[in-house]
Design a protein around this motif. Structure first.
Motif, PDB file in Angstrom:
ATOM      1  N   GLU A 245       0.833  -1.204   0.000  1.00 12.66           N
ATOM      2  CA  GLU A 245       0.000   0.000   0.000  1.00 12.66           C
ATOM      3  C   GLU A 245       0.869   1.256   0.000  1.00 12.66           C
ATOM      4  N   LEU A 246       1.902   1.203   0.833  1.00 12.52           N
ATOM      5  CA  LEU A 246       2.826   2.344   0.890  1.00 12.52           C
ATOM      6  C   LEU A 246       3.466   2.590  -0.471  1.00 12.52           C
ATOM      7  N   GLY A 247       3.863   1.513  -1.099  1.00 11.28           N
ATOM      8  CA  GLY A 247       4.489   1.617  -2.419  1.00 11.28           C
ATOM      9  C   GLY A 247       3.512   2.203  -3.431  1.00 11.28           C
ATOM     10  N   ARG A 248       2.261   1.806  -3.300  1.00  9.44           N
ATOM     11  CA  ARG A 248       1.238   2.300  -4.228  1.00  9.44           C
ATOM     12  C   ARG A 248       1.052   3.819  -4.066  1.00  9.44           C
ATOM     13  N   ILE A 249       0.980   4.263  -2.816  1.00 10.52           N
ATOM     14  CA  ILE A 249       0.798   5.703  -2.563  1.00 10.52           C
ATOM     15  C   ILE A 249       2.022   6.483  -3.041  1.00 10.52           C
ATOM     16  N   ARG A 250       3.176   5.905  -2.768  1.00 14.72           N
ATOM     17  CA  ARG A 250       4.414   6.565  -3.198  1.00 14.72           C
ATOM     18  C   ARG A 250       4.446   6.684  -4.728  1.00 14.72           C
ATOM     19  N   GLY A 251       4.074   5.597  -5.372  1.00 12.66           N
ATOM     20  CA  GLY A 251       4.046   5.591  -6.841  1.00 12.66           C
ATOM     21  C   GLY A 251       3.106   6.666  -7.375  1.00 12.66           C
ATOM     22  N   PHE A 252       1.978   6.796  -6.718  1.00 15.28           N
ATOM     23  CA  PHE A 252       1.000   7.795  -7.141  1.00 15.28           C
ATOM     24  C   PHE A 252       1.574   9.209  -6.999  1.00 15.28           C
ATOM     25  N   VAL A 253       2.214   9.459  -5.865  1.00 13.71           N
ATOM     26  CA  VAL A 253       2.783  10.789  -5.607  1.00 13.71           C
ATOM     27  C   VAL A 253       3.872  11.115  -6.626  1.00 13.71           C
ATOM     28  N   GLU A 254       4.684  10.113  -6.940  1.00 16.64           N
ATOM     29  CA  GLU A 254       5.772  10.335  -7.906  1.00 16.64           C
ATOM     30  C   GLU A 254       5.225  10.544  -9.313  1.00 16.64           C
ATOM     31  N   GLU A 255       4.263   9.721  -9.640  1.00 16.93           N
ATOM     32  CA  GLU A 255       3.692   9.811 -10.989  1.00 16.93           C
ATOM     33  C   GLU A 255       3.075  11.195 -11.235  1.00 16.93           C
ATOM     34  N   ARG A 256       2.380  11.712 -10.229  1.00 11.49           N
ATOM     35  CA  ARG A 256       1.735  13.031 -10.387  1.00 11.49           C
ATOM     36  C   ARG A 256       2.674  14.193 -10.041  1.00 11.49           C
ATOM     37  N   GLN A 257       3.899  13.860  -9.684  1.00  6.71           N
ATOM     38  CA  GLN A 257       4.897  14.869  -9.299  1.00  6.71           C
ATOM     39  C   GLN A 257       4.339  15.846  -8.262  1.00  6.71           C
ATOM     40  N   LEU A 258       3.658  15.265  -7.289  1.00  3.68           N
ATOM     41  CA  LEU A 258       2.975  16.102  -6.285  1.00  3.68           C
ATOM     42  C   LEU A 258       3.937  16.982  -5.486  1.00  3.68           C
ATOM     43  N   LEU A 259       5.080  16.430  -5.116  1.00  2.00           N
ATOM     44  CA  LEU A 259       6.005  17.211  -4.290  1.00  2.00           C
ATOM     45  C   LEU A 259       6.553  18.418  -5.051  1.00  2.00           C
ATOM     46  N   LEU A 260       6.802  18.213  -6.338  1.00  2.00           N
ATOM     47  CA  LEU A 260       7.281  19.328  -7.163  1.00  2.00           C
ATOM     48  C   LEU A 260       6.187  20.403  -7.265  1.00  2.00           C
ATOM     49  N   LYS A 261       4.968  19.932  -7.517  1.00  2.00           N
ATOM     50  CA  LYS A 261       3.856  20.889  -7.643  1.00  2.00           C
ATOM     51  C   LYS A 261       3.632  21.647  -6.337  1.00  2.00           C
ATOM     52  N   ILE A 262       3.741  20.933  -5.232  1.00  2.00           N
ATOM     53  CA  ILE A 262       3.565  21.596  -3.923  1.00  2.00           C
ATOM     54  C   ILE A 262       4.593  22.716  -3.777  1.00  2.00           C
ATOM     55  N   ASN A 263       5.837  22.419  -4.134  1.00  2.00           N
ATOM     56  CA  ASN A 263       6.884  23.441  -4.012  1.00  2.00           C
ATOM     57  C   ASN A 263       6.599  24.662  -4.876  1.00  2.00           C
ATOM     58  N   LEU A 264       6.121  24.428  -6.075  1.00  2.00           N
ATOM     59  CA  LEU A 264       5.834  25.550  -6.986  1.00  2.00           C
ATOM     60  C   LEU A 264       4.707  26.426  -6.436  1.00  2.00           C
ATOM     61  N   VAL A 265       3.640  25.769  -5.988  1.00  2.00           N
ATOM     62  CA  VAL A 265       2.498  26.541  -5.461  1.00  2.00           C
ATOM     63  C   VAL A 265       2.916  27.279  -4.184  1.00  2.00           C
ATOM     64  N   LYS A 266       3.751  26.642  -3.378  1.00  2.00           N
ATOM     65  CA  LYS A 266       4.218  27.290  -2.147  1.00  2.00           C
ATOM     66  C   LYS A 266       4.958  28.589  -2.469  1.00  2.00           C
ATOM     67  N   LYS A 267       5.803  28.512  -3.488  1.00  2.00           N
ATOM     68  CA  LYS A 267       6.575  29.711  -3.861  1.00  2.00           C
ATOM     69  C   LYS A 267       5.637  30.832  -4.307  1.00  2.00           C
ATOM     70  N   GLU A 268       4.618  30.454  -5.069  1.00  2.00           N
ATOM     71  CA  GLU A 268       3.651  31.468  -5.520  1.00  2.00           C
ATOM     72  C   GLU A 268       2.947  32.122  -4.340  1.00  2.00           C
ATOM     73  N   LEU A 269       2.513  31.275  -3.423  1.00  2.00           N
ATOM     74  CA  LEU A 269       1.794  31.806  -2.256  1.00  2.00           C
ATOM     75  C   LEU A 269       2.705  32.691  -1.407  1.00  2.00           C
ATOM     76  N   GLN A 270       3.960  32.267  -1.267  1.00  2.00           N
ATOM     77  CA  GLN A 270       4.907  33.053  -0.454  1.00  2.00           C
ATOM     78  C   GLN A 270       5.085  34.447  -1.042  1.00  2.00           C
ATOM     79  N   SER A 271       5.108  34.525  -2.356  1.00  2.00           N
ATOM     80  CA  SER A 271       5.315  35.837  -2.990  1.00  2.00           C
ATOM     81  C   SER A 271       4.092  36.734  -2.849  1.00  2.00           C
ATOM     82  N   GLU A 272       2.923  36.126  -2.611  1.00  2.00           N
ATOM     83  CA  GLU A 272       1.692  36.926  -2.498  1.00  2.00           C
ATOM     84  C   GLU A 272       1.414  37.389  -1.075  1.00  2.00           C
ATOM     85  N   ILE A 273       2.050  36.722  -0.125  1.00  2.00           N
ATOM     86  CA  ILE A 273       1.754  37.077   1.282  1.00  2.00           C
ATOM     87  C   ILE A 273       2.547  38.307   1.691  1.00  2.00           C
TER      88      ILE A 273
END
Lengths: 265, 282
Positions: free
Chosen positions: A237-265
């Motif tokens: 199950e852990l592997g499945r969730i990890r695979g999903f996160v990697e496939e959707r590049q969630l961590l990269l997207k989170i970082n990008l959105v974070k940077k945008e939000l930081q610049s707006e605050i």
């Protein structure tokens, strides 16, 4: 009483130096010859000198008056004195004040001018300022509260994304170790983040937050999975969730959105 | 390159091995497919899979959860809010409902009821009001927050006791700020009495901001809020006013620190257009 035909209005102008040269000379010549006019002019000069001193005092007095509280004070005094012989009091005060003025029209004119001038000066020079002791209640407009909630949503979304990253990395670590050790911890955190996300939803619907909404919604679905897990999480199950996160590049997207939000605050 | 090929091969073998070991059943497979579609917000396709699962495998351990995800799909589709509401309520009633999904369902019911009420379905507000007394405080708090946003001020006022309680008892700053803003919206006087009851020795209590346009006696913008919301308030100032402050070289954080240090001081900024911004603390 002075019986000269000279215009008395010119005396004040003469004394303040506002007459034209020809008129000033005529007036001076007349005053040398006429003791009555000279006496009245002397009196007018004294009045003007005193008026100059009074003007400064009035300015000081006007500055010290709390104009905001004045109507309330007057109302209080009137109510306090309601039982007193008000008419007689006022009549006496008026008589005392008006009598000398009736007898001296120049003085009356000057006093009236000064009062009108002082009031006009107050309205012209009045500077807005804090009114301590008044309006002690809270208030804010609906527009302002909306903006405040948007500001808060930006900050809280940033916080939500940062915490989500930690939870996801936690899951990754577990997958790397091949055991479901911290699954229960992640599950609890995921549930907490799910409850926080609800409060963000309304603000995430705004166009300014569109990108943040897309990523937050994806994370929410993952957390729904994690929140259901109790006890050890199977490695598969852990592997499945990890695979999903990697496939959707969630961590990269989170970082990008974070940077945008930081610049707006 | 060879090493990489070996690693990929190893990964595939391990994946297949774990897959065989796990032995995914048809109902589980269908459920996973449906959930992947839900992740991608392919609501209609996911709904078909979920209905398929419940129809073909009514006794599956995933049939109950499928009801929850059905609610998600119906809610996401739009126009089927009442069906979504029913799906969530059905899920909550299940004996094997998972606590985390129950909590989610309750939140979704509140959201759906709020939307229906604001679109003219007056009785829908009952679903929110009933949750003000919920055992789970997460549900109770969210119901109060959502109720504070309804346009009918009389109905919104029912949220006041819970919101006041949050301010009195909770420690989480995010939750506290939300409760404060919600109370400020519904009942500023209640917020005042709650804040006044909280002991805050030595610290400022209220932030005041006024903005006057040139030549106007009454302020164009007035704000009296608890000091606890000060940081948020300056962040939410109108963009023009913030630009004016920046232009004059004022840093908002610095302003707050300065004002907090000398409580008696007042910051007055006169703009080029003659407008005046005043910020002070009491």
């Amino acid at each position: 009483m002075n019986k000269c035909a000279l215009n008395r209005d010119d005396w004040a102008a003469y004394l303040s130096g506002d007459l034209e040269e020809g008129e000033r000379r005529t007036m001076a010549e007349h005053l040398e010859k006429c003791p009555d006019c000279r006496a009245e002019t002397d009196e007018t000069r004294r009045v003007l000198e005193k008026a100059d001193a009074v003007k400064a005092e009035i300015r000081e007095a006007v500055a010290s008056v709390n104009w905001e509280a004045l109507p309330a004070m007057i109302a209080d005094r009137v109510l306090t004195n309601a039982g007193q012989p008000e008419k007689a009091l006022w009549a006496g005060w008026l008589r005392a004040w008006a009598f000398p003025l009736r007898m001296k029209p120049v003085l009356a004119g000057l006093a009236a001018g000064l009062v009108v001038g002082a009031v006009a000066m107050y309205f012209a020079l009045k500077v807005p300022g804090p009114r301590s002791g008044q309006d002690t209640g809270y208030y804010a407009s609906g527009d302002f509260l909306d903006r405040a909630e948007l500001t808060m949503a930006r900050r809280n979304t940033l916080d939500y994304l940062e915490k989500s990253q930690y939870v996801l990395l936690d899951v990754f670590e577990s997958a790397g170790e091949g055991a479901g050790g911290p699954a229960a911890f992640s599950s609890e955190q995921a549930r907490d983040l799910l409850s926080r996300k609800k409060y963000l939803n309304a603000q995430l619907e705004r166009f300014q937050m569109a990108k943040a909404k897309a990523i937050c919604d994806q994370i929410e679905m993952l957390f729904l999975e994690l929140a259901q897990i109790s006890g050890d999480l199977p490695a598969a199950e852990l592997g499945r969730i990890r695979g999903f996160v990697e496939e959707r590049q969630l961590l990269l997207k989170i970082n990008l959105v974070k940077k945008e939000l930081q610049s707006e605050i | 390159m060879k090493k990489l090929t070996v690693l990929i091969g190893l990964f595939v073998v391990l994946s297949l091995g774990s897959g065989l070991y796990a032995q995914i059943t048809p109902d589980e497979s269908l459920f996973r497919e449906a959930k992947l579609l839900v992740y991608d917000k392919s609501w209609a396709a996911a709904l078909i899979k979920l209905d398929d699962l419940r129809e073909k495998f009514p006794d599956s351990p995933y049939a109950g959860q499928a009801l929850f995800y059905k609610g998600e799909c119906l809610s996401g589709l739009g126009g089927r809010e009442r069906d979504a509401l029913r799906a969530y309520k059905d899920y909550i009633r299940l004996a094997d409902a998972k606590p985390s999904l129950v909590e989610e369902s309750e939140g979704s019911i509140i959201d759906l009821a709020f939307g229906l009420y604001e679109n003219g379905d007056a009785p829908a507000i009952g679903d929110i009001e009933r949750r003000l007394g919920h055992d789970n405080k997460v549900v109770r708090y969210y119901a109060a927050y959502k109720l504070s946003l309804v346009s009918d001020k009389k109905a919104a006022a029912k949220a006041v006791p819970i919101l006041s309680r949050i301010i009195e008892t909770e420690k989480d700053p995010e939750l506290l700020d939300r409760a404060r803003i919600a109370l400020l919206r519904v009942s500023p006087e209640s917020l005042k009495s709650v804040e006044d009851r909280k002991p805050t020795p030595g610290s400022p209590r209220m932030l005041k901001i006024r903005v006057w346009n040139k030549g106007q006696k009454e302020p164009a913008f007035s704000l009296n809020i608890p000091w606890a919301l000060a940081d948020l308030a300056l962040g939410a100032l109108d963009e023009d006013d913030r630009a004016e402050l920046r232009k004059k070289g004022y840093d908002l954080n610095k302003i707050m620190n300065e004002l907090a240090k000398s409580k008696e001081s007042i910051l007055r900024i006169v703009g080029d257009d003659g407008s005046v911004i005043e910020i002070w603390i009491e």
